[in-house]
Design a protein around this motif. Structure first.
Motif, PDB file in Angstrom:
ATOM      1  N   ILE A  70       2.211  -8.801  10.499  1.00 49.63           N
ATOM      2  CA  ILE A  70       2.010  -7.894   9.437  1.00 49.63           C
ATOM      3  C   ILE A  70       1.009  -8.236   8.379  1.00 49.63           C
ATOM      4  N   GLU A  71       0.143  -7.449   8.091  1.00 46.39           N
ATOM      5  CA  GLU A  71      -0.966  -7.375   7.072  1.00 46.39           C
ATOM      6  C   GLU A  71      -0.673  -6.592   5.885  1.00 46.39           C
ATOM      7  N   GLU A  72      -0.051  -5.403   6.134  1.00 46.56           N
ATOM      8  CA  GLU A  72       0.044  -4.352   5.217  1.00 46.56           C
ATOM      9  C   GLU A  72       1.446  -3.792   5.146  1.00 46.56           C
ATOM     10  N   TYR A  73       2.087  -3.490   4.155  1.00 38.85           N
ATOM     11  CA  TYR A  73       3.370  -2.962   4.105  1.00 38.85           C
ATOM     12  C   TYR A  73       3.154  -1.543   3.249  1.00 38.85           C
ATOM     13  N   ILE A  74       3.263  -0.368   4.069  1.00 39.60           N
ATOM     14  CA  ILE A  74       2.806   0.788   3.323  1.00 39.60           C
ATOM     15  C   ILE A  74       3.928   1.746   3.114  1.00 39.60           C
ATOM     16  N   VAL A  75       4.072   2.096   1.835  1.00 37.96           N
ATOM     17  CA  VAL A  75       5.182   2.802   1.517  1.00 37.96           C
ATOM     18  C   VAL A  75       4.956   4.050   1.911  1.00 37.96           C
ATOM     19  N   GLU A  76       5.856   5.028   2.379  1.00 34.51           N
ATOM     20  CA  GLU A  76       5.733   6.339   2.822  1.00 34.51           C
ATOM     21  C   GLU A  76       7.180   7.270   2.645  1.00 34.51           C
ATOM     22  N   ARG A  77       7.243   8.504   2.373  1.00 36.38           N
ATOM     23  CA  ARG A  77       8.209   9.279   2.662  1.00 36.38           C
ATOM     24  C   ARG A  77       7.464  10.713   2.819  1.00 36.38           C
ATOM     25  N   SER A  88       0.876  -1.192   0.075  1.00 31.81           N
ATOM     26  CA  SER A  88      -0.004   0.065   0.033  1.00 31.81           C
ATOM     27  C   SER A  88       0.846   1.222  -0.085  1.00 31.81           C
ATOM     28  N   ILE A  89       0.257   2.418  -0.022  1.00 31.04           N
ATOM     29  CA  ILE A  89       0.830   3.761   0.043  1.00 31.04           C
ATOM     30  C   ILE A  89       0.357   4.730   1.012  1.00 31.04           C
ATOM     31  N   GLN A  90       0.951   5.268   1.606  1.00 31.09           N
ATOM     32  CA  GLN A  90       0.360   6.284   2.536  1.00 31.09           C
ATOM     33  C   GLN A  90       0.156   7.660   1.857  1.00 31.09           C
ATOM     34  N   LEU A  91      -1.120   8.035   1.539  1.00 28.96           N
ATOM     35  CA  LEU A  91      -1.409   8.958   0.386  1.00 28.96           C
ATOM     36  C   LEU A  91      -0.600  10.432   0.994  1.00 28.96           C
ATOM     37  N   TYR A  92      -0.361  10.843   2.204  1.00 26.43           N
ATOM     38  CA  TYR A  92       0.331  11.876   2.806  1.00 26.43           C
ATOM     39  C   TYR A  92       1.693  11.965   2.069  1.00 26.43           C
ATOM     40  N   THR A  93       2.252  10.848   1.420  1.00 23.48           N
ATOM     41  CA  THR A  93       3.269  11.170   0.495  1.00 23.48           C
ATOM     42  C   THR A  93       3.120  11.843  -0.705  1.00 23.48           C
ATOM     43  N   GLU A 113      -3.536   3.918   1.707  1.00 21.88           N
ATOM     44  CA  GLU A 113      -4.003   4.341   3.215  1.00 21.88           C
ATOM     45  C   GLU A 113      -4.167   6.129   3.015  1.00 21.88           C
ATOM     46  N   HIS A 114      -5.322   6.244   3.436  1.00 23.68           N
ATOM     47  CA  HIS A 114      -5.630   7.901   3.337  1.00 23.68           C
ATOM     48  C   HIS A 114      -5.158   8.710   4.367  1.00 23.68           C
ATOM     49  N   ALA A 115      -5.144  10.060   4.435  1.00 23.86           N
ATOM     50  CA  ALA A 115      -4.892  10.876   5.400  1.00 23.86           C
ATOM     51  C   ALA A 115      -5.633  12.273   5.265  1.00 23.86           C
ATOM     52  N   GLY A 116      -6.779  11.895   5.281  1.00 24.57           N
ATOM     53  CA  GLY A 116      -7.979  12.976   4.829  1.00 24.57           C
ATOM     54  C   GLY A 116      -8.365  12.802   3.393  1.00 24.57           C
TER      55      GLY A 116
END
Length: 318
Positions: free
Chosen positions: A282-289, A63-68, A93-96
């Motif tokens: 672990i169920e999700e591996y979420i990319v973030e920067r 997944s990816i954290q959309l804050y990125t 993964e949303h952030a708003g």
């Protein structure tokens, strides 16, 4: 109504995200291992993503954290979501909700062929059940399975919280939030930064208190691997101490100066950590920067981060 999370921007002068602020928050912890030890330990010899091994990250759990991509999403929501889908992502993964209602945001995700399986939403402080129940209802509309509290750890003056009573009160509120989430059919998690690992008055840490005083049936952890290292803690040790509770990980890399890096360009040995995935749960591996689209980088650079991150995780063997 868009529910924005209370998250500091990663500007060069932000205490929460600057190298100076990170180091200040972790000073006492880092002293125990030495500044060099934090970077020269097991994480220092990061393997290439193509290293041989029998295990791999399941592509459908990346997944990816959309804050990125917050700036890019604000400029072009449908185009950015479509780009993520073309990279290979199936979940985010949303952030708003980027100025949309929950229903409008869900429609944009559906159009792009994406699912928001998780979302960052801060629990109300002081805790208010009605406000939280509305957040849970929005999460259900968007299609989330998990909802995660994203940030804690600084007092009104902006300094790291050192009073254990504050963390004990937070643990009680997290249990309340988790109970309501369970009733709504959602899993509730807590996302860490480095601040939870700052020694408190009396010697424990905020993470210790949250781990021991939240109900494992109601509260899991979304372990941010970068911030855990910045808090002078080895993620493998955290996993071993919290077996089955690390259901999500934020996968972001650490450069040699302690800043952010795209996956595979930094010093963290992710394969070593993921070798404990079953122990962790672990169920999700979420990319973030965190700084992927902020100066001196451009918003479009966040899409490069997203692409590099997906390809790294999809090709990693350990």
């Amino acid at each position: 109504m868009d529910r924005q999370i209370n998250r500091p921007e990663p500007t060069p002068t932000s205490e929460g995200f600057s190298r100076r602020g990170v180091l200040r928050a972790a000073t006492v912890s880092a002293a125990a291992v030495g500044a060099a030890g934090l970077l020269a330990g097991p994480a220092a010899a990061a393997p290439a993503a193509s290293a041989q091994g029998r295990r791999r990250v399941p592509v459908d759990r990346i997944s990816i954290q959309l804050y990125t991509l917050r700036d890019q999403l604000a400029a072009d929501l449908p185009g950015t979501l479509d780009a993520l889908r073309r990279i290979g992502y199936r979940r985010v993964e949303h952030a708003g909700f980027v100025g949309r209602t929950a229903a409008q945001f869900r429609a944009a995700l559906d159009e792009a062929g994406l699912r928001s399986t998780s979302g960052h939403v801060g629990i109300p402080q002081p805790f208010d059940a009605a406000t939280w129940e509305q957040a849970l209802a929005d999460a259900k509309v968007v299609g989330c399975k998990k909802i995660v509290h994203p940030y804690f750890g600084r007092d009104a003056a902006g300094q790291p919280i050192r009073d254990p009573a504050v963390y004990r009160a937070l643990a009680r509120d997290l249990n309340k939030a988790g109970r309501l989430a369970e009733r709504a059919g959602l899993e509730f998690g807590y996302h860490n930064h480095q601040l939870e690992f700052v020694p408190l008055t009396g010697g424990s840490t905020g993470f210790d208190i949250l781990a021991t005083q939240t109900d494992p049936r109601l509260v899991h952890f979304e372990l941010d691997l970068y911030w855990t290292w910045r808090g002078a803690h080895d993620p493998v040790d955290v996993i071993r101490a919290n077996r089955g509770r690390i259901r999500q990980v934020h996968v972001k890399d650490l450069d040699v100066e302690g800043g952010f890096a795209d996956l595979g360009d930094g010093v963290i040995d992710f394969g070593r950590i993921f070798a404990h995935e079953r122990e962790a749960g672990i169920e999700e591996y979420i990319v973030e920067r965190d700084d992927a689209g902020t100066p001196p980088r451009s918003p479009a650079d966040a899409l490069d981060t997203a692409r590099v991150g997906f390809d790294y995780l999809a090709s990693l063997r350990y």
